[in-house]
Enzyme design. Structure first.
Site, PDB file in Angstrom:
ATOM      1  N   ASP A 107      -1.705   6.470  -7.225  1.00 44.03           N
ATOM      2  CA  ASP A 107      -0.267   6.206  -6.953  1.00 44.03           C
ATOM      3  C   ASP A 107       0.644   6.867  -8.160  1.00 44.03           C
ATOM      4  OD1 ASP A 107      -1.741   4.610  -5.038  1.00 44.03           O
ATOM      5  OD2 ASP A 107      -0.599   2.850  -5.148  1.00 44.03           O
TER       6      ASP A 107
ATOM      7  N   ALA B  39       3.926   1.672  -8.467  1.00 47.85           N
ATOM      8  CA  ALA B  39       3.757   2.964  -9.141  1.00 47.85           C
ATOM      9  C   ALA B  39       5.003   3.532  -9.249  1.00 47.85           C
ATOM     10  CB  ALA B  39       2.533   3.796  -8.732  1.00 47.85           C
TER      11      ALA B  39
ATOM     12  N   GLY C 230       0.767  -1.259   0.037  1.00 49.43           N
ATOM     13  CA  GLY C 230      -0.121   0.017  -0.066  1.00 49.43           C
ATOM     14  C   GLY C 230       0.923   1.021  -0.188  1.00 49.43           C
TER      15      GLY C 230
HETATM   16  O1  PMV Z   1      -2.935  -0.250  -1.292  1.00 47.17           O
HETATM   17  P1  PMV Z   1      -2.878   0.457  -2.578  1.00 47.17           P
HETATM   18  O2  PMV Z   1      -1.743   1.467  -2.557  1.00 47.17           O
HETATM   19  O3  PMV Z   1      -2.791  -0.213  -3.984  1.00 47.17           O
HETATM   20  O4  PMV Z   1      -3.936   1.739  -2.476  1.00 47.17           O
HETATM   21  C1  PMV Z   1      -5.412   1.122  -2.992  1.00 47.17           C
HETATM   22  C2  PMV Z   1      -6.286   2.375  -2.602  1.00 47.17           C
HETATM   23  C3  PMV Z   1      -7.607   1.957  -3.259  1.00 47.17           C
HETATM   24  O5  PMV Z   1      -8.517   3.230  -2.986  1.00 47.17           O
HETATM   25  C4  PMV Z   1      -8.262   0.879  -2.185  1.00 47.17           C
HETATM   26  C5  PMV Z   1      -7.850   1.520  -4.577  1.00 47.17           C
HETATM   27  C6  PMV Z   1      -7.541   2.690  -5.391  1.00 47.17           C
HETATM   28  O6  PMV Z   1      -7.221   2.299  -6.746  1.00 47.17           O
HETATM   29  O7  PMV Z   1      -7.529   3.776  -5.320  1.00 47.17           O
END
Ligand code: PMV
Length: 317
Positions: free
Chosen positions: A150, A107, A102
């Site tokens: 991202d 990215a 996360g």
């Molecule tokens: O965990 P990550 O960094 O892939 O973030 C995902 C964020 C979400 O809101 C759950 C999905 C998105 O594409 O915004």
């Protein structure tokens, strides 16, 4: 030789709701991925000996892989090389960012690779082009889900408010403590789970998303005023709402409660949840007590600055 680096990110407020067009607030952090490109006639080689993953090396022609983490980074770099029909080069990936947590590591790798190739091959891409190409490539590798947050943060840095469009925001830098649960997460399956809950219980999950949107919007004002107590309260409410839609885990909660117990203004998971990382806003005495409490709760904890610089070309030594 050409090199570029791009930052990872945290989501301060609004994950999951942003997938339904509700505003989210994200900030670039001072942990980066760096991609270096060298001319290598007759071969295309991707190396990542210095990732926070296991070290590895892969020859795209012989196809030898030595670790699962390596496969992840390689998939993204290969997709960038394919997009721009790039060959005869050695690509080296170094990253401070843990993968699948996360913090936007894929990215950052895609944006840094695109920016380095842009320079190496004279593609003439603007920053905006890099952000949109990188989002398309990341989305294709992840098979269709995902907001542009991202890749936009990795490209432009600073803070962005993302909803149906992307707005750069001029906000002060903050120190945060990141705690990694040690469990990799799968963004796609968490997003699908929450979106399916929204479909089945729209009259309940819809208002939860609206409340998350109000948190993101208010969070921008509180951050501008550096109202840390207010920001911490909003983080705690946002965490409760993310729990309500089912993306919390026991390990993340243990880190959240450890941070709050050590005096953090607030703490919440960041990103898709279901594993990955959480963030805590440390008290005026600093981040070390909060980080120590999170380590005692079996997390890997480190302080980061938010609102940091986006993609940049790097000097090569
Ligand atoms: O965990 P990550 O960094 O892939 O973030 C995902 C964020 C979400 O809101 C759950 C999905 C998105 O594409 O915004």
């Amino acid at each position: 030789m050409t090199a570029a680096s791009a930052p990872g990110k945290i989501i301060l407020f609004g994950e999951h709701a942003v997938v339904s067009g509700i505003p989210a607030l994200g900030g670039a952090i001072d942990l980066r991925a760096k991609v270096t490109i060298d001319h290598l006639p007759g071969r295309t080689l991707i190396e990542a000996g210095d990732l926070m993953l296991k070290g590895f090396s892969i020859d795209l022609i012989s196809g030898q892989l030595t670790s699962a983490g390596a496969a992840n980074a390689t998939r993204y770099v290969s997709a960038v090389l394919k997009e721009f029909e790039a060959r005869d080069l050695r690509v080296k990936v170094e990253s401070d960012l843990p993968a699948a947590s996360g913090l936007g590591s894929s990215a950052a790798i895609v944006v840094a690779a695109t920016a380095a190739l842009n320079e190496h091959m004279n593609l003439g891409l603007s920053r905006k082009d890099i952000a949109s190409q990188a989002h398309r490539i990341e989305k294709a590798v992840q098979q269709g889900l995902g907001s542009p947050m991202d890749t936009a943060l990795a490209t432009f840095g600073g803070y962005l408010q993302v909803s149906s469009d992307i707005r750069p925001l001029d906000l002060p830098q903050l120190e945060m403590v990141v705690g990694c649960s040690g469990w990799a997460h799968d963004t796609r399956s968490e997003v699908e789970k929450v979106q399916s809950l929204l479909v089945r219980h729209a009259e309940i999950v819809g208002p939860i998303f609206q409340a998350i949107g109000a948190i993101s919007t208010k969070g921008v004002h509180l951050l501008r005023e550096l109202d840390l107590q207010g920001l911490g309260e909003l983080m705690n409410i946002n965490q409760g709402l993310l729990e309500a839609v089912g993306v919390g885990t026991r390990e993340l909660s243990e880190l959240v409660y450890a941070a709050r117990g050590a005096g953090a203004w607030g703490a919440k998971l960041t990103g898709a949840g279901g594993g990955g990382c959480m963030i805590a806003l440390p008290p005026p005495q600093g981040s070390s007590g909060v980080a120590m409490a999170m380590r005692q709760a079996k997390g890997r904890a480190f302080a980061v600055q938010t609102g940091c610089e986006g993609v940049r070309l790097e000097g090569c030594s």
